[in-house]
Design a protein around this motif. Structure first.
Motif, PDB file in Angstrom:
ATOM      1  N   MET A   1     -28.732  20.093  11.944  1.00  0.00           N
ATOM      2  CA  MET A   1     -27.274  19.904  11.822  1.00  0.00           C
ATOM      3  C   MET A   1     -26.827  18.618  12.313  1.00  0.00           C
ATOM      4  O   MET A   1     -27.389  18.072  13.427  1.00  0.00           O
ATOM      5  N   ARG A   2     -25.926  17.793  11.337  1.00  0.00           N
ATOM      6  CA  ARG A   2     -25.676  16.336  11.618  1.00  0.00           C
ATOM      7  C   ARG A   2     -24.501  16.625  12.740  1.00  0.00           C
ATOM      8  O   ARG A   2     -23.521  17.248  12.767  1.00  0.00           O
ATOM      9  N   THR A   3     -24.840  15.945  14.103  1.00  0.00           N
ATOM     10  CA  THR A   3     -23.818  15.913  14.985  1.00  0.00           C
ATOM     11  C   THR A   3     -23.679  14.527  15.777  1.00  0.00           C
ATOM     12  O   THR A   3     -24.258  13.602  15.250  1.00  0.00           O
ATOM     13  N   TYR A   4     -22.891  14.350  16.927  1.00  0.00           N
ATOM     14  CA  TYR A   4     -22.683  13.113  17.392  1.00  0.00           C
ATOM     15  C   TYR A   4     -22.658  13.052  18.808  1.00  0.00           C
ATOM     16  O   TYR A   4     -22.119  14.179  19.469  1.00  0.00           O
ATOM     17  N   LYS A   5     -23.130  12.114  19.321  1.00  0.00           N
ATOM     18  CA  LYS A   5     -23.144  12.254  20.964  1.00  0.00           C
ATOM     19  C   LYS A   5     -22.545  10.973  21.545  1.00  0.00           C
ATOM     20  O   LYS A   5     -23.023   9.787  20.973  1.00  0.00           O
ATOM     21  N   GLY A   6     -21.928  10.802  22.562  1.00  0.00           N
ATOM     22  CA  GLY A   6     -21.714   9.649  23.246  1.00  0.00           C
ATOM     23  C   GLY A   6     -22.441   9.558  24.597  1.00  0.00           C
ATOM     24  O   GLY A   6     -23.051  10.523  25.400  1.00  0.00           O
ATOM     25  N   PHE A   7     -22.866   8.359  24.990  1.00  0.00           N
ATOM     26  CA  PHE A   7     -23.462   7.887  26.344  1.00  0.00           C
ATOM     27  C   PHE A   7     -22.996   6.658  26.926  1.00  0.00           C
ATOM     28  O   PHE A   7     -22.030   5.987  26.454  1.00  0.00           O
ATOM     29  N   THR A   8     -23.550   6.432  28.166  1.00  0.00           N
ATOM     30  CA  THR A   8     -23.114   5.290  28.812  1.00  0.00           C
ATOM     31  C   THR A   8     -23.854   4.183  28.264  1.00  0.00           C
ATOM     32  O   THR A   8     -24.780   4.170  27.140  1.00  0.00           O
ATOM     33  N   GLU A   9     -23.702   2.982  28.647  1.00  0.00           N
ATOM     34  CA  GLU A   9     -24.270   1.565  27.999  1.00  0.00           C
ATOM     35  C   GLU A   9     -25.725   1.752  28.158  1.00  0.00           C
ATOM     36  O   GLU A   9     -26.506   0.916  27.412  1.00  0.00           O
ATOM     37  N   ASP A  10     -26.431   2.306  29.118  1.00  0.00           N
ATOM     38  CA  ASP A  10     -27.861   2.681  29.131  1.00  0.00           C
ATOM     39  C   ASP A  10     -28.436   3.705  28.632  1.00  0.00           C
ATOM     40  O   ASP A  10     -29.447   4.360  29.044  1.00  0.00           O
ATOM     41  N   HIS A  41     -25.797  19.138  24.589  1.00  0.00           N
ATOM     42  CA  HIS A  41     -24.171  18.877  23.967  1.00  0.00           C
ATOM     43  C   HIS A  41     -24.128  17.953  23.125  1.00  0.00           C
ATOM     44  O   HIS A  41     -24.466  16.532  23.315  1.00  0.00           O
ATOM     45  N   ALA A  42     -23.567  18.273  22.014  1.00  0.00           N
ATOM     46  CA  ALA A  42     -23.121  17.299  20.933  1.00  0.00           C
ATOM     47  C   ALA A  42     -21.795  17.811  20.313  1.00  0.00           C
ATOM     48  O   ALA A  42     -21.136  18.507  20.787  1.00  0.00           O
ATOM     49  N   ALA A  43     -21.269  17.002  19.324  1.00  0.00           N
ATOM     50  CA  ALA A  43     -20.154  17.546  18.805  1.00  0.00           C
ATOM     51  C   ALA A  43     -20.177  17.192  17.111  1.00  0.00           C
ATOM     52  O   ALA A  43     -20.754  16.076  16.642  1.00  0.00           O
ATOM     53  N   GLU A  44     -19.616  18.045  16.312  1.00  0.00           N
ATOM     54  CA  GLU A  44     -19.622  17.682  14.939  1.00  0.00           C
ATOM     55  C   GLU A  44     -18.541  16.922  14.554  1.00  0.00           C
ATOM     56  O   GLU A  44     -18.548  16.060  13.635  1.00  0.00           O
ATOM     57  N   TYR A  45     -17.422  16.810  15.104  1.00  0.00           N
ATOM     58  CA  TYR A  45     -16.332  15.597  15.047  1.00  0.00           C
ATOM     59  C   TYR A  45     -16.545  14.603  16.261  1.00  0.00           C
ATOM     60  O   TYR A  45     -16.162  14.931  17.179  1.00  0.00           O
ATOM     61  N   LEU A  46     -16.762  13.657  15.827  1.00  0.00           N
ATOM     62  CA  LEU A  46     -17.185  12.160  16.576  1.00  0.00           C
ATOM     63  C   LEU A  46     -16.010  11.852  17.643  1.00  0.00           C
ATOM     64  O   LEU A  46     -16.452  11.908  18.805  1.00  0.00           O
ATOM     65  N   PRO A  47     -14.809  12.068  17.394  1.00  0.00           N
ATOM     66  CA  PRO A  47     -13.814  11.730  18.265  1.00  0.00           C
ATOM     67  C   PRO A  47     -13.826  12.673  19.574  1.00  0.00           C
ATOM     68  O   PRO A  47     -13.299  12.453  20.553  1.00  0.00           O
TER      69      PRO A  47
END
Length: 198
Positions: A1-10, A41-47
Motif C-alpha cells: 500500500m502506498r503511504t507517506y511519512k514525515g521525519f526530522t532532518e536526520d 505509522h504513515a498516512a495515505e494523504y501526504l498533508p
C-alpha cells in the motif's frame, strides 16, 4: 500500500515511547499494528503528515510502502502497519504532485488542510512566509504565492475533476504575487483582482 511519512532532518520519527531511526530503502518489521499504539505509522494523504512534521527546510518526507498487517483509523488517512519501507524522498514539487494525485484519485475523501505549512482549500489559496504549498480546488481555483513555493490548481465542474496543474512560483512562467486560475486545457490564466480600482 502506498503511504507517506514525515521525519526530522536526520530521519528520526517518534516510535511508541521513544525515537526511531530510519534509513531509505530498508524494510522495517513489527509484530503487530494498532493505531496510536504499535506498528509503523504513515498516512495515505501526504498533508496529514504535516500535523506532526511541518513542511519546512528541516522536515523530510518519503513515499513509503506499508505492508503486512494494516490497521486504518476512521476519519483520517492514518495507516499503521507491521512493515514499512522508505521508497523515495520527496522534494517540494513531488509533495505537491503526490498531494494532488490523491485528491484526484479520491475526490470524495477529506482533503482540506491548513496546518504545518500548507494551505489546501476550496476556491482560493496562497503561499506566504511559513507556507510552502498552496492548492486550490473548485470551479475557478485561484492560487498565488511567493518565490520558490509550490502551487497547484484542481479544476472541477459539477463535482467532477476536469483538470489539474502543479508548479513552482518563479518557474515555468508562474510569477510571484500574481493570481492565476487554469482552463480545462491546463493553461494558466492571470486573474485580475476584482477589489482593485482602475
Amino acid at each position: 500500500m502506498r503511504t507517506y511519512k514525515g521525519f526530522t532532518e536526520d530521519l528520526k520519527a517518534t516510535y511508541g515511547n521513544g525515537i526511531f531511526q530510519y534509513e531509505p530503502g530498508k524494510t522495517y518489521r513489527e509484530e503487530k499494528s494498532k493505531t496510536r499504539s504499535t506498528g509503523f505509522h504513515a498516512a495515505e494523504y501526504l498533508p496529514d503528515c504535516m500535523m506532526w512534521y511541518r513542511l519546512n527546510d528541516k522536515s523530510r518526507f518519503f513515499l513509503c510502502e506499508s505492508g503486512g498487517s494494516i490497521d486504518e483509523e476512521d476519519g483520517c488517512s492514518m495507516v499503521v502497519s507491521t512493515e514499512l519501507t522508505l521508497i523515495k524522498e520527496l522534494d517540494l514539487l513531488d509533495i505537491a504532485g503526490h498531494t494532488m494525485m490523491y485528491m484526484v484519485e479520491h475526490p470524495q475523501r477529506k482533503w482540506i488542510s491548513t496546518v504545518g505549512g500548507v494551505m489546501i482549500t476550496n476556491d482560493a489559496a496562497y503561499t506566504k512566509t511559513g507556507t510552502l504549498l498552496a492548492i486550490a480546488r473548485g470551479e475557478r481555483p485561484i492560487v498565488y504565492g511567493i518565490e520558490g513555493t509550490a502551487v497547484g490548481w484542481i479544476l472541477e465542474s459539477e463535482g467532477n475533476i476536469i483538470a489539474a496543474k502543479v508548479g513552482v512560483v518563479g518557474q515555468s512562467g508562474i510569477k510571484p504575487g500574481v493570481k492565476y486560475t487554469i482552463t480545462a486545457n491546463r493553461e494558466l490564466v492571470e486573474v485580475q483582482d476584482e477589489t482593485e480600482s482602475n
